[in-house]
Design a protein around this motif. Structure first.
Motif, PDB file in Angstrom:
ATOM      1  N   ALA A 118      -2.341   9.587  23.052  1.00 50.03           N
ATOM      2  CA  ALA A 118      -2.541  10.491  24.195  1.00 50.03           C
ATOM      3  C   ALA A 118      -1.734  11.765  24.016  1.00 50.03           C
ATOM      4  CB  ALA A 118      -2.154   9.778  25.489  1.00 50.03           C
ATOM      5  N   ALA A 119      -0.512  11.635  23.476  1.00 51.59           N
ATOM      6  CA  ALA A 119       0.323  12.813  23.243  1.00 51.59           C
ATOM      7  C   ALA A 119      -0.255  13.674  22.129  1.00 51.59           C
ATOM      8  CB  ALA A 119       1.744  12.363  22.888  1.00 51.59           C
ATOM      9  N   TRP A 120      -0.819  13.042  21.112  1.00 50.33           N
ATOM     10  CA  TRP A 120      -1.447  13.793  20.015  1.00 50.33           C
ATOM     11  C   TRP A 120      -2.632  14.610  20.535  1.00 50.33           C
ATOM     12  CZ3 TRP A 120      -0.003  14.511  15.032  1.00 50.33           C
ATOM     13  CH2 TRP A 120      -0.959  14.985  14.115  1.00 50.33           C
ATOM     14  N   ARG A 121      -3.440  13.977  21.367  1.00 46.02           N
ATOM     15  CA  ARG A 121      -4.604  14.670  21.931  1.00 46.02           C
ATOM     16  C   ARG A 121      -4.160  15.803  22.862  1.00 46.02           C
ATOM     17  NH1 ARG A 121      -6.222   9.022  22.954  1.00 46.02           N
ATOM     18  NH2 ARG A 121      -7.516   8.381  21.179  1.00 46.02           N
ATOM     19  N   ALA A 122      -3.115  15.533  23.641  1.00 47.16           N
ATOM     20  CA  ALA A 122      -2.636  16.551  24.582  1.00 47.16           C
ATOM     21  C   ALA A 122      -2.135  17.787  23.843  1.00 47.16           C
ATOM     22  CB  ALA A 122      -1.525  15.973  25.454  1.00 47.16           C
ATOM     23  N   ALA A 123      -1.676  17.595  22.617  1.00 43.72           N
ATOM     24  CA  ALA A 123      -1.196  18.726  21.820  1.00 43.72           C
ATOM     25  C   ALA A 123      -2.338  19.485  21.159  1.00 43.72           C
ATOM     26  CB  ALA A 123      -0.209  18.230  20.759  1.00 43.72           C
ATOM     27  N   GLY A 124      -3.572  19.011  21.369  1.00 42.45           N
ATOM     28  CA  GLY A 124      -4.738  19.702  20.823  1.00 42.45           C
ATOM     29  C   GLY A 124      -4.892  19.543  19.320  1.00 42.45           C
ATOM     30  N   LEU A 132       0.783  -1.228   0.000  1.00 44.36           N
ATOM     31  CA  LEU A 132       0.000   0.000   0.000  1.00 44.36           C
ATOM     32  C   LEU A 132       0.818   1.283   0.000  1.00 44.36           C
ATOM     33  CD1 LEU A 132      -2.730  -1.137   2.541  1.00 44.36           C
ATOM     34  CD2 LEU A 132      -2.893  -1.060   0.043  1.00 44.36           C
ATOM     35  N   LEU A 133       2.120   1.197   0.325  1.00 47.77           N
ATOM     36  CA  LEU A 133       2.937   2.410   0.351  1.00 47.77           C
ATOM     37  C   LEU A 133       4.150   2.251  -0.564  1.00 47.77           C
ATOM     38  CD1 LEU A 133       2.991   3.407   4.138  1.00 47.77           C
ATOM     39  CD2 LEU A 133       1.673   4.436   2.291  1.00 47.77           C
ATOM     40  N   PRO A 134       4.585   3.332  -1.209  1.00 46.74           N
ATOM     41  CA  PRO A 134       5.790   3.257  -2.041  1.00 46.74           C
ATOM     42  C   PRO A 134       7.032   3.042  -1.184  1.00 46.74           C
ATOM     43  CG  PRO A 134       5.019   5.535  -1.861  1.00 46.74           C
ATOM     44  CD  PRO A 134       3.972   4.680  -1.227  1.00 46.74           C
ATOM     45  N   ASP A 135       8.021   2.335  -1.737  1.00 44.89           N
ATOM     46  CA  ASP A 135       9.184   1.984  -0.913  1.00 44.89           C
ATOM     47  C   ASP A 135      10.053   3.183  -0.572  1.00 44.89           C
ATOM     48  OD1 ASP A 135       9.992   2.219  -3.576  1.00 44.89           O
ATOM     49  OD2 ASP A 135      11.620   0.788  -3.344  1.00 44.89           O
ATOM     50  N   GLY A 136       9.914   4.285  -1.310  1.00 45.82           N
ATOM     51  CA  GLY A 136      10.706   5.466  -1.006  1.00 45.82           C
ATOM     52  C   GLY A 136      10.035   6.428  -0.047  1.00 45.82           C
ATOM     53  N   ALA A 137       8.860   6.063   0.454  1.00 51.12           N
ATOM     54  CA  ALA A 137       8.104   6.964   1.323  1.00 51.12           C
ATOM     55  C   ALA A 137       8.774   7.118   2.683  1.00 51.12           C
ATOM     56  CB  ALA A 137       6.690   6.428   1.510  1.00 51.12           C
ATOM     57  N   ARG A 138       8.684   8.331   3.223  1.00 48.87           N
ATOM     58  CA  ARG A 138       9.086   8.548   4.612  1.00 48.87           C
ATOM     59  C   ARG A 138       7.894   8.186   5.482  1.00 48.87           C
ATOM     60  NH1 ARG A 138       9.828  13.657   6.122  1.00 48.87           N
ATOM     61  NH2 ARG A 138      11.154  13.088   7.872  1.00 48.87           N
ATOM     62  N   ILE A 139       8.131   7.301   6.454  1.00 51.78           N
ATOM     63  CA  ILE A 139       7.030   6.731   7.228  1.00 51.78           C
ATOM     64  C   ILE A 139       7.282   6.914   8.721  1.00 51.78           C
ATOM     65  CG2 ILE A 139       5.635   4.667   7.641  1.00 51.78           C
ATOM     66  CD1 ILE A 139       6.813   3.513   5.046  1.00 51.78           C
ATOM     67  N   ALA A 140       6.248   7.370   9.417  1.00 49.54           N
ATOM     68  CA  ALA A 140       6.264   7.389  10.880  1.00 49.54           C
ATOM     69  C   ALA A 140       5.119   6.505  11.361  1.00 49.54           C
ATOM     70  CB  ALA A 140       6.112   8.806  11.404  1.00 49.54           C
ATOM     71  N   PHE A 141       5.180   6.103  12.625  1.00 48.89           N
ATOM     72  CA  PHE A 141       4.236   5.112  13.134  1.00 48.89           C
ATOM     73  C   PHE A 141       3.579   5.597  14.419  1.00 48.89           C
ATOM     74  CE2 PHE A 141       7.465   2.959  10.681  1.00 48.89           C
ATOM     75  CZ  PHE A 141       6.717   2.121   9.856  1.00 48.89           C
ATOM     76  N   VAL A 142       2.342   5.162  14.586  1.00 45.74           N
ATOM     77  CA  VAL A 142       1.628   5.323  15.854  1.00 45.74           C
ATOM     78  C   VAL A 142       1.474   3.934  16.449  1.00 45.74           C
ATOM     79  CG1 VAL A 142      -0.499   6.049  16.984  1.00 45.74           C
ATOM     80  CG2 VAL A 142       0.385   7.356  15.028  1.00 45.74           C
ATOM     81  N   THR A 143       1.957   3.773  17.650  1.00 39.22           N
ATOM     82  CA  THR A 143       1.927   2.466  18.302  1.00 39.22           C
ATOM     83  C   THR A 143       1.023   2.508  19.527  1.00 39.22           C
ATOM     84  OG1 THR A 143       3.879   3.032  19.609  1.00 39.22           O
ATOM     85  CG2 THR A 143       4.260   1.881  17.545  1.00 39.22           C
ATOM     86  N   GLY A 144       0.663   1.322  20.000  1.00 42.40           N
ATOM     87  CA  GLY A 144      -0.133   1.201  21.208  1.00 42.40           C
ATOM     88  C   GLY A 144       0.690   0.614  22.332  1.00 42.40           C
ATOM     89  N   GLU A 145       0.081   0.523  23.479  1.00 42.08           N
ATOM     90  CA  GLU A 145       0.770   0.017  24.665  1.00 42.08           C
ATOM     91  C   GLU A 145       1.211  -1.425  24.435  1.00 42.08           C
ATOM     92  OE1 GLU A 145      -0.047  -0.496  29.477  1.00 42.08           O
ATOM     93  OE2 GLU A 145      -1.496   0.534  28.179  1.00 42.08           O
TER      94      GLU A 145
END
Length: 454
Positions: free
Chosen positions: A344-350, A303-316
């Motif tokens: 939680a950090a995303w929400r805390a940042a509004g 689903l994503l191109p191999d040259g894409a810059r990727i960040a992740f959201v993880t759970g506990e």
């Protein structure tokens, strides 16, 4: 040897098996090892083994080979087809070449079909055939696909595959068959629990071997071919050149919410690896849901191109190293990091947040039903009137999906991924089914339909 020298190493996500053979003198042979060597290293360490030989049956399209890394870390001699054009140090083998493993012998058998340069490796104890590493040639109840070099070569390679299987089935019936591709592999393995077999068992049960002639074999093999992930078109060449050797375990740096938002704004991608229910309850708008499970690498690469810059959201409790190794084994290395503190950090940042309805069959609306499973799954039983769009081909067809549709697969994970793809394309009001077609049909008084709708 007073114990079983063969150690299968199964990658459930890619549906593949690598093998470690204990040679009985502190050395080992590795066959078709991937770049993610964690399981192999653990098995070798348990037996106190150094990998002296790393053999690849073919230029793999579904993962990056670990042979070069084994050469770097263990001093292993890489064994591979001389016809593969590999651009790194290896011992090139041709038909009939033998490698002395110290008591055992490995003999190269030319078995083209899955790829041009495909070899099978016959393991011999003196003159006795112990087993054959068949890679993508003879596999349990099938043979691997022959369309990876393009449609112009597909039938030619299928005919080569027929001749290769004819040759392999001339081995003694009690010869063990150790394939690379197995159930769950997009290299055309059928479903089933068995990963290994014997020549005799395949003569009795493999429907391709029951074909009365070459033309029938070709029709059956080509008729079984479904779609495959986009990264398959890139990795064989990467393996020919040789993957970069990793001298340290790659890491996933922590990113704050502002950095993650900047990455999205700058054209990067955010992949949310939490379970589907967590993603549904609240996620970053524009993020892609790919739950971290065995199949994570497949869908990341599809689903994503191999040259894409990727960040992740993880759970506990989710392990960042699992994300990294699954990405790296298919050549995805531009990993920017993961959101420190999670949602939680995303929400805390509004910062803004989205949600997606995720419901069981009894709460799902009776509306347009979009089934994103593979074609064979759909043909085996689907909701009448369902719109069938495989997940891997969904993005360019997003406009065909009406707002307010129910999106479904077999359990819910792929459907949530599909919903995230559709929401990124502007579709609204989607409901993801927590379950599959059987439950939906029962809840709405429907009878599943079968067969290819085309």
């Amino acid at each position: 040897m007073g114990f079983d020298p063969l150690i299968p190493l199964i990658d459930e996500g890619l549906g593949n098996s690598a093998y470690l053979v204990d040679l009985g003198d502190g050395r080992a042979l590795a066959v078709d090892a991937s770049r993610d060597l964690r399981t192999l290293h653990a098995a070798a360490e348990r037996r106190g083994l150094r990998v002296a030989f790393a053999a690849d049956t073919h230029l793999h399209a579904d993962f990056l080979s670990g042979a070069l890394r084994l050469a770097h870390e263990h001093g292993a001699t890489v064994l591979a087809s001389a016809a593969g054009g590999r651009e790194f140090a290896h011992r090139g083998l041709v038909e009939g070449d033998e490698v002395d493993l110290g008591g055992l012998t490995l003999r190269a058998l030319a078995t083209p079909g899955h790829t041009d340069e495909h070899l099978s490796f016959l393991l011999l104890d003196g003159g006795r055939e112990l087993g054959v590493f068949t890679g993508g040639s003879l596999i349990v109840d099938s043979a691997a696909r022959t369309d990876l070099l393009g449609p112009g070569r597909t039938e030619e390679l299928a005919r080569a595959q027929y001749r290769s299987l004819e040759r392999l089935t001339r081995l003694p019936d009690d010869t063990a068959v150790w394939p690379t591709h197995g159930a769950g592999s997009f290299c055309s393995a059928p479903p089933g629990a068995e990963r290994t077999t014997t020549i005799g068992a395949q003569k009795r049960s493999n429907p391709l071997l029951a074909a009365p002639d070459e033309d029938t074999f070709v029709r059956r093999l080509l008729g079984s071919l479904g779609t495959y992930p986009a990264y398959f078109d890139r990795l064989a060449e990467a393996n020919r050149r040789g993957p970069a050797v990793l001298t340290a375990a790659p890491t996933l740096p922590a990113l704050d919410a502002a950095a993650l938002r900047a990455l999205l704004t700058d054209g990067g991608h955010v992949v949310d690896v939490r379970p589907a229910a967590d993603y549904a309850a609240g996620h970053i708008p524009g993020s892609l849901s790919i739950p971290l499970r065995d199949q994570f690498a497949t869908w990341l690469g599809w689903l994503l191109p191999d040259g894409a810059r990727i960040a992740f959201v993880t759970g506990e409790g989710q392990d960042p190293s699992e994300i990294v190794w699954q990405a790296y084994k298919i050549g995805y290395e531009r990993l920017a990091g993961r959101l420190a503190g999670g949602m939680a950090a995303w929400r805390a940042a509004g910062l803004p947040e989205s949600a997606t309805a995720f419901v069981t069959a009894d709460r799902a609306p009776r509306t347009a039903y979009v089934d994103v499973r593979q074609e064979a799954e759909f043909a085996a039983g689907h909701v009448p009137g369902a719109l069938h769009l495989e997940l891997g081909t969904l993005a360019p067809r997003a406009a065909d999906v009406p707002d307010g549709a129910v999106v479904a697969c077999g359990h819910g994970e792929r459907a949530m991924t599909a919903a995230s793809v559709l929401e990124r394309a502007g579709r609204t009001g989607l409901t993801v089914l927590d379950g599959g077609p059987r439950g939906y049909a029962a809840a709405h008084g429907l009878t599943l339909a079968e067969g290819d709708p085309r």
